[in-house]
Design a protein around this motif. Sequence first.
Motif, PDB file in Angstrom:
ATOM      1  N   LYS A 268       0.833  -1.203   0.000  1.00  0.00           N
ATOM      2  CA  LYS A 268       0.000   0.000   0.000  1.00  0.00           C
ATOM      3  C   LYS A 268       0.868   1.254   0.000  1.00  0.00           C
ATOM      4  CE  LYS A 268      -3.328   0.094   3.058  1.00  0.00           C
ATOM      5  NZ  LYS A 268      -4.044  -0.148   4.323  1.00  0.00           N
ATOM      6  N   GLU A 269       1.847   1.287   0.872  1.00  0.00           N
ATOM      7  CA  GLU A 269       2.711   2.467   0.995  1.00  0.00           C
ATOM      8  C   GLU A 269       3.458   2.745  -0.305  1.00  0.00           C
ATOM      9  OE1 GLU A 269       6.449   4.178   3.691  1.00  0.00           O
ATOM     10  OE2 GLU A 269       5.661   2.160   4.053  1.00  0.00           O
ATOM     11  N   LYS A 270       4.042   1.692  -0.916  1.00  0.00           N
ATOM     12  CA  LYS A 270       4.810   1.890  -2.150  1.00  0.00           C
ATOM     13  C   LYS A 270       3.910   2.351  -3.285  1.00  0.00           C
ATOM     14  CE  LYS A 270       8.662  -1.281  -1.365  1.00  0.00           C
ATOM     15  NZ  LYS A 270       9.392  -2.447  -1.890  1.00  0.00           N
ATOM     16  N   THR A 271       2.723   1.741  -3.384  1.00  0.00           N
ATOM     17  CA  THR A 271       1.816   2.081  -4.479  1.00  0.00           C
ATOM     18  C   THR A 271       1.272   3.502  -4.324  1.00  0.00           C
ATOM     19  OG1 THR A 271       1.190  -0.249  -4.620  1.00  0.00           O
ATOM     20  CG2 THR A 271      -0.224   1.330  -5.768  1.00  0.00           C
ATOM     21  N   ILE A 272       0.853   3.869  -3.121  1.00  0.00           N
ATOM     22  CA  ILE A 272       0.329   5.216  -2.877  1.00  0.00           C
ATOM     23  C   ILE A 272       1.404   6.270  -3.144  1.00  0.00           C
ATOM     24  CG2 ILE A 272      -0.474   6.789  -1.061  1.00  0.00           C
ATOM     25  CD1 ILE A 272      -2.051   4.411   0.101  1.00  0.00           C
ATOM     26  N   ASN A 273       2.626   6.010  -2.709  1.00  0.00           N
ATOM     27  CA  ASN A 273       3.721   6.961  -2.960  1.00  0.00           C
ATOM     28  C   ASN A 273       3.949   7.154  -4.454  1.00  0.00           C
ATOM     29  OD1 ASN A 273       4.177   7.373  -0.258  1.00  0.00           O
ATOM     30  ND2 ASN A 273       5.865   5.912  -0.108  1.00  0.00           N
TER      31      ASN A 273
END
Length: 318
Positions: A268-273
């Motif tokens: 989630k963190e990598k994709t949102i960033n």
Amino acid sequence: MIESESVLAGMVAQTLLKSVVGDGYKYVKGLAINKAREGNLFQIFTKAREKIEDVDDGKSVPPKIIAKVINEGSWAADELNQDYYAGILASSRTDEGTDDSGIYYLNLLERLSVYQIKFHYLFYKSLKEKITIYNQINRDDYYESIHSVSERNLIKKDKVLPIQFDELYIQQKLGLTSMDRERFSINYEKIITTLINERLIANNSTRDGIPYNEDGLTPTAIGLDFFLWINGLPLIKRDSFLTDDVVIDDMESFKTGITFRQVLDELKEKTINEIEKLKLVLINSYKGNMPRLLPMTESENRTVANYDHKIKTISKLR
């Protein structure tokens, strides 16, 4: 030089050896070795037998493989090191007993330290667990309860392929004492450099035919083949590693402990960033390379709204 009885002295040891190496048993019958090394070999052959689906299949191990495992594996006191020898031994069983491809992996194993072996295992086992969880995240039945099927794959598979390890996490997984941790910390970069030099992992400048990402360490063809061999899976194709069809159980000597929640949160963190970066580029520039002088078009506003929708959707994943 020979300090005690034969490694084949007991009936249990004889039966164990025969079940693993098949006809290759004739090359080691009567071999004598000291008790400490005998104990290491007994562990290796016991572990090898556990990796063999059918010990009565008539397959056997080439004598070159048997000799190398006995001569070098008998010095392996570390449990995971023993697992590696056992996996190569089990993977070397063939109908004819003549395919000694495992020699390459035994030579490779001989060049690696205990810490390098553990890092290699931690890397590829963590990768497999991440991919398994990724596949679970992206299944239809998981998504149907949250959003439409068309919104699947918002979280891309390439996000799981770079592996980033916190040094403290690795130290904990390796079970290091405070004294060992200091030594490990000093040699941490050297461990990674050696594994890269052996082409068992890659940095961000190496692709080697494996899915590539600019962030973190990535797998290599040789590193993945080595991992499959030490798990007793020499005939599994590399692409199958990315599917749920190939199940790789934990080795009792080493567990990664990766959870669904950890992988989902990281994805989630990598994709949102990544989406946020695309959004900022669109808002602040024209076609990504010139400062924006005019207001955004209706189409560009819709794209930004779509980015916001994706971020909101991904944030809701539990």
